[in-house]
Design a protein around this motif. Structure first.
Motif, PDB file in Angstrom:
ATOM      1  N   HIS A 160       0.810  -1.218   0.000  1.00 38.42           N
ATOM      2  CA  HIS A 160       0.000   0.000   0.000  1.00 38.42           C
ATOM      3  C   HIS A 160       0.844   1.270   0.000  1.00 38.42           C
ATOM      4  O   HIS A 160       0.395   2.302  -0.508  1.00 38.42           O
ATOM      5  CB  HIS A 160      -1.003  -0.027   1.151  1.00 38.42           C
ATOM      6  N   LEU A 161       2.030   1.211   0.544  1.00 40.51           N
ATOM      7  CA  LEU A 161       2.928   2.366   0.434  1.00 40.51           C
ATOM      8  C   LEU A 161       3.315   2.602  -1.027  1.00 40.51           C
ATOM      9  O   LEU A 161       3.310   3.744  -1.509  1.00 40.51           O
ATOM     10  CB  LEU A 161       4.182   2.161   1.294  1.00 40.51           C
ATOM     11  N   VAL A 162       3.636   1.527  -1.731  1.00 38.76           N
ATOM     12  CA  VAL A 162       3.997   1.642  -3.154  1.00 38.76           C
ATOM     13  C   VAL A 162       2.792   2.103  -3.973  1.00 38.76           C
ATOM     14  O   VAL A 162       2.894   3.018  -4.799  1.00 38.76           O
ATOM     15  CB  VAL A 162       4.549   0.296  -3.681  1.00 38.76           C
ATOM     16  N   VAL A 163       1.639   1.485  -3.745  1.00 36.05           N
ATOM     17  CA  VAL A 163       0.433   1.846  -4.498  1.00 36.05           C
ATOM     18  C   VAL A 163       0.026   3.291  -4.206  1.00 36.05           C
ATOM     19  O   VAL A 163      -0.348   4.036  -5.120  1.00 36.05           O
ATOM     20  CB  VAL A 163      -0.719   0.863  -4.170  1.00 36.05           C
ATOM     21  N   GLY A 164       0.136   3.699  -2.964  1.00 43.81           N
ATOM     22  CA  GLY A 164      -0.184   5.089  -2.620  1.00 43.81           C
ATOM     23  C   GLY A 164       0.725   6.075  -3.315  1.00 43.81           C
ATOM     24  O   GLY A 164       0.275   7.133  -3.791  1.00 43.81           O
ATOM     25  N   ALA A 165       2.008   5.751  -3.382  1.00 44.75           N
ATOM     26  CA  ALA A 165       2.958   6.628  -4.085  1.00 44.75           C
ATOM     27  C   ALA A 165       2.622   6.714  -5.568  1.00 44.75           C
ATOM     28  O   ALA A 165       2.699   7.797  -6.178  1.00 44.75           O
ATOM     29  CB  ALA A 165       4.384   6.125  -3.881  1.00 44.75           C
ATOM     30  N   LEU A 166       2.250   5.596  -6.167  1.00 44.19           N
ATOM     31  CA  LEU A 166       1.891   5.603  -7.592  1.00 44.19           C
ATOM     32  C   LEU A 166       0.582   6.352  -7.838  1.00 44.19           C
ATOM     33  O   LEU A 166       0.433   7.048  -8.845  1.00 44.19           O
ATOM     34  CB  LEU A 166       1.784   4.174  -8.121  1.00 44.19           C
ATOM     35  N   ALA A 167      -0.371   6.233  -6.945  1.00 40.86           N
ATOM     36  CA  ALA A 167      -1.672   6.868  -7.133  1.00 40.86           C
ATOM     37  C   ALA A 167      -1.633   8.370  -6.859  1.00 40.86           C
ATOM     38  O   ALA A 167      -2.444   9.118  -7.417  1.00 40.86           O
ATOM     39  CB  ALA A 167      -2.713   6.206  -6.238  1.00 40.86           C
ATOM     40  N   ILE A 168      -0.696   8.806  -6.041  1.00 40.96           N
ATOM     41  CA  ILE A 168      -0.655  10.232  -5.713  1.00 40.96           C
ATOM     42  C   ILE A 168      -0.036  11.069  -6.848  1.00 40.96           C
ATOM     43  O   ILE A 168      -0.304  12.266  -6.955  1.00 40.96           O
ATOM     44  CB  ILE A 168       0.088  10.479  -4.373  1.00 40.96           C
ATOM     45  N   VAL A 169       0.767  10.434  -7.691  1.00 47.17           N
ATOM     46  CA  VAL A 169       1.441  11.169  -8.775  1.00 47.17           C
ATOM     47  C   VAL A 169       0.442  11.875  -9.685  1.00 47.17           C
ATOM     48  O   VAL A 169       0.562  13.092  -9.909  1.00 47.17           O
ATOM     49  CB  VAL A 169       2.384  10.237  -9.570  1.00 47.17           C
ATOM     50  N   PRO A 170      -0.562  11.191 -10.249  1.00 44.01           N
ATOM     51  CA  PRO A 170      -1.492  11.929 -11.117  1.00 44.01           C
ATOM     52  C   PRO A 170      -2.355  12.934 -10.345  1.00 44.01           C
ATOM     53  O   PRO A 170      -2.745  13.964 -10.911  1.00 44.01           O
ATOM     54  CB  PRO A 170      -2.352  10.836 -11.761  1.00 44.01           C
ATOM     55  N   LEU A 171      -2.629  12.653  -9.082  1.00 44.71           N
ATOM     56  CA  LEU A 171      -3.404  13.616  -8.300  1.00 44.71           C
ATOM     57  C   LEU A 171      -2.613  14.896  -8.074  1.00 44.71           C
ATOM     58  O   LEU A 171      -3.167  16.004  -8.144  1.00 44.71           O
ATOM     59  CB  LEU A 171      -3.828  12.999  -6.966  1.00 44.71           C
ATOM     60  N   MET A 172      -1.320  14.754  -7.791  1.00 43.32           N
ATOM     61  CA  MET A 172      -0.493  15.940  -7.529  1.00 43.32           C
ATOM     62  C   MET A 172      -0.271  16.782  -8.790  1.00 43.32           C
ATOM     63  O   MET A 172       0.065  17.956  -8.695  1.00 43.32           O
ATOM     64  CB  MET A 172       0.864  15.519  -6.961  1.00 43.32           C
ATOM     65  N   SER A 173      -0.453  16.183  -9.948  1.00 44.38           N
ATOM     66  CA  SER A 173      -0.284  16.956 -11.184  1.00 44.38           C
ATOM     67  C   SER A 173      -1.621  17.497 -11.708  1.00 44.38           C
ATOM     68  O   SER A 173      -1.661  18.109 -12.773  1.00 44.38           O
ATOM     69  CB  SER A 173       0.396  16.100 -12.255  1.00 44.38           C
ATOM     70  N   ASP A 174      -2.686  17.311 -10.974  1.00 45.44           N
ATOM     71  CA  ASP A 174      -3.991  17.839 -11.373  1.00 45.44           C
ATOM     72  C   ASP A 174      -4.157  19.245 -10.800  1.00 45.44           C
ATOM     73  O   ASP A 174      -3.936  19.465  -9.599  1.00 45.44           O
ATOM     74  CB  ASP A 174      -5.104  16.930 -10.849  1.00 45.44           C
ATOM     75  N   PRO A 175      -4.566  20.213 -11.624  1.00 42.17           N
ATOM     76  CA  PRO A 175      -4.694  21.596 -11.141  1.00 42.17           C
ATOM     77  C   PRO A 175      -5.706  21.771 -10.008  1.00 42.17           C
ATOM     78  O   PRO A 175      -5.453  22.529  -9.055  1.00 42.17           O
ATOM     79  CB  PRO A 175      -5.143  22.386 -12.383  1.00 42.17           C
ATOM     80  N   ALA A 176      -6.823  21.086 -10.054  1.00 42.12           N
ATOM     81  CA  ALA A 176      -7.838  21.239  -9.000  1.00 42.12           C
ATOM     82  C   ALA A 176      -7.316  20.702  -7.671  1.00 42.12           C
ATOM     83  O   ALA A 176      -7.554  21.305  -6.609  1.00 42.12           O
ATOM     84  CB  ALA A 176      -9.122  20.511  -9.395  1.00 42.12           C
ATOM     85  N   PHE A 177      -6.606  19.595  -7.702  1.00 42.82           N
ATOM     86  CA  PHE A 177      -6.069  18.998  -6.483  1.00 42.82           C
ATOM     87  C   PHE A 177      -4.993  19.896  -5.873  1.00 42.82           C
ATOM     88  O   PHE A 177      -4.993  20.149  -4.676  1.00 42.82           O
ATOM     89  CB  PHE A 177      -5.500  17.606  -6.799  1.00 42.82           C
ATOM     90  N   THR A 178      -4.067  20.390  -6.710  1.00 43.72           N
ATOM     91  CA  THR A 178      -3.004  21.246  -6.164  1.00 43.72           C
ATOM     92  C   THR A 178      -3.550  22.583  -5.669  1.00 43.72           C
ATOM     93  O   THR A 178      -3.069  23.124  -4.683  1.00 43.72           O
ATOM     94  CB  THR A 178      -1.902  21.481  -7.224  1.00 43.72           C
ATOM     95  N   ALA A 179      -4.579  23.106  -6.357  1.00 46.59           N
ATOM     96  CA  ALA A 179      -5.212  24.346  -5.893  1.00 46.59           C
ATOM     97  C   ALA A 179      -5.845  24.141  -4.528  1.00 46.59           C
ATOM     98  O   ALA A 179      -5.761  25.016  -3.653  1.00 46.59           O
ATOM     99  CB  ALA A 179      -6.245  24.825  -6.909  1.00 46.59           C
ATOM    100  N   TYR A 180      -6.460  22.985  -4.319  1.00 43.34           N
ATOM    101  CA  TYR A 180      -7.074  22.683  -3.036  1.00 43.34           C
ATOM    102  C   TYR A 180      -6.006  22.586  -1.945  1.00 43.34           C
ATOM    103  O   TYR A 180      -6.185  23.104  -0.854  1.00 43.34           O
ATOM    104  CB  TYR A 180      -7.886  21.393  -3.134  1.00 43.34           C
ATOM    105  N   LEU A 181      -4.897  21.900  -2.254  1.00 40.98           N
ATOM    106  CA  LEU A 181      -3.824  21.764  -1.272  1.00 40.98           C
ATOM    107  C   LEU A 181      -3.226  23.117  -0.887  1.00 40.98           C
ATOM    108  O   LEU A 181      -2.920  23.358   0.278  1.00 40.98           O
ATOM    109  CB  LEU A 181      -2.737  20.834  -1.799  1.00 40.98           C
ATOM    110  N   THR A 182      -3.060  24.002  -1.846  1.00 43.52           N
ATOM    111  CA  THR A 182      -2.504  25.331  -1.523  1.00 43.52           C
ATOM    112  C   THR A 182      -3.507  26.192  -0.782  1.00 43.52           C
ATOM    113  O   THR A 182      -3.122  27.048   0.019  1.00 43.52           O
ATOM    114  CB  THR A 182      -2.022  26.050  -2.803  1.00 43.52           C
ATOM    115  N   SER A 183      -4.795  25.951  -1.015  1.00 40.96           N
ATOM    116  CA  SER A 183      -5.815  26.755  -0.319  1.00 40.96           C
ATOM    117  C   SER A 183      -5.950  26.382   1.140  1.00 40.96           C
ATOM    118  O   SER A 183      -6.331  27.219   1.967  1.00 40.96           O
ATOM    119  CB  SER A 183      -7.165  26.642  -1.022  1.00 40.96           C
ATOM    120  N   ILE A 184      -5.639  25.146   1.499  1.00 40.81           N
ATOM    121  CA  ILE A 184      -5.788  24.745   2.904  1.00 40.81           C
ATOM    122  C   ILE A 184      -4.544  25.045   3.721  1.00 40.81           C
ATOM    123  O   ILE A 184      -4.583  24.988   4.944  1.00 40.81           O
ATOM    124  CB  ILE A 184      -6.147  23.254   3.038  1.00 40.81           C
ATOM    125  N   SER A 185      -3.454  25.380   3.072  1.00 39.44           N
ATOM    126  CA  SER A 185      -2.240  25.661   3.860  1.00 39.44           C
ATOM    127  C   SER A 185      -2.023  27.133   4.067  1.00 39.44           C
ATOM    128  O   SER A 185      -2.731  27.986   3.881  1.00 39.44           O
ATOM    129  CB  SER A 185      -1.009  25.068   3.183  1.00 39.44           C
TER     130      SER A 185
END
Length: 185
Positions: A160-185
């Motif tokens: 699950h550590l490996v799968v989580g790392a692989l699954a987070i890559v496309p999420l981190m390159s999505d504009p809506a996801f990164t905008a959300y992460l920057t808005s909460i910090s």
């Protein structure tokens, strides 16, 4: 004093270790440890089992191995169902990402569709391979008579550590996801 004039020993002080063992009817522990075989008779085995039970050791090694097998294969069966469901979900990564967005309360849609499909497929393959490796090691350890219940658990964590790392890559390159992460910090 010469050998003939020695008094009869009370506690075996003149006896060799072999003579002492024969006199008290105890097996040679060194031989038992080196060969892995036991030379105890039935009375000593019964005594040893009673002592082991009193010390909190399992009463029957065969029973503990049976419990280990049941737990190991129950964990593997549970993992198989989870792997099947998660792999199918990861193969449809845009829907998976939409579910992640909904659960996290992220406004917008997942738009990195091509990257999501490729990374989702890689994560699904890694999940299946991780399960197969854990199952293989579990079966091998069980057949060798070793404890194996921990192998599916460790396999799940590592996979699950490996799968989580692989699954987070496309999420981190999505504009809506990164905008959300920057808005909460």
């Amino acid at each position: 004093m010469s050998d003939d004039e020695r008094p009869e020993p009370k506690y075996g002080v003149y006896a060799t270790p072999e003579e002492q063992r024969a006199r008290i009817q105890k097996p040679d522990a060194t031989w038992s440890l080196e060969t892995g075989e036991s030379v105890t008779d039935d009375a000593e085995k019964t005594s040893a089992n009673n002592t082991a039970r009193a010390a909190g050791a399992p009463a029957d090694p065969a029973r503990s191995r049976a419990v280990d097998r049941i737990v190991t294969f129950a964990l593997l069966a549970y993992a198989l169902v989870n792997v099947a469901v998660a792999a199918i979900a990861l193969l449809d990564f845009p829907q998976y990402a939409a579910t992640v967005f909904e659960v996290m309360g992220i406004p917008g849609e997942f738009t990195n569709l091509e990257g999501g499909q490729a990374w989702g497929a890689a994560a699904a393959v890694a999940l299946v391979i991780g399960y197969l490796i854990a199952a293989w090691f579990s079966v091998r350890r069980t057949m060798a008579g070793k404890l194996a219940w921990w192998v599916p658990l460790v396999g799940a964590v590592v996979t699950h550590l490996v799968v989580g790392a692989l699954a987070i890559v496309p999420l981190m390159s999505d504009p809506a996801f990164t905008a959300y992460l920057t808005s909460i910090s």
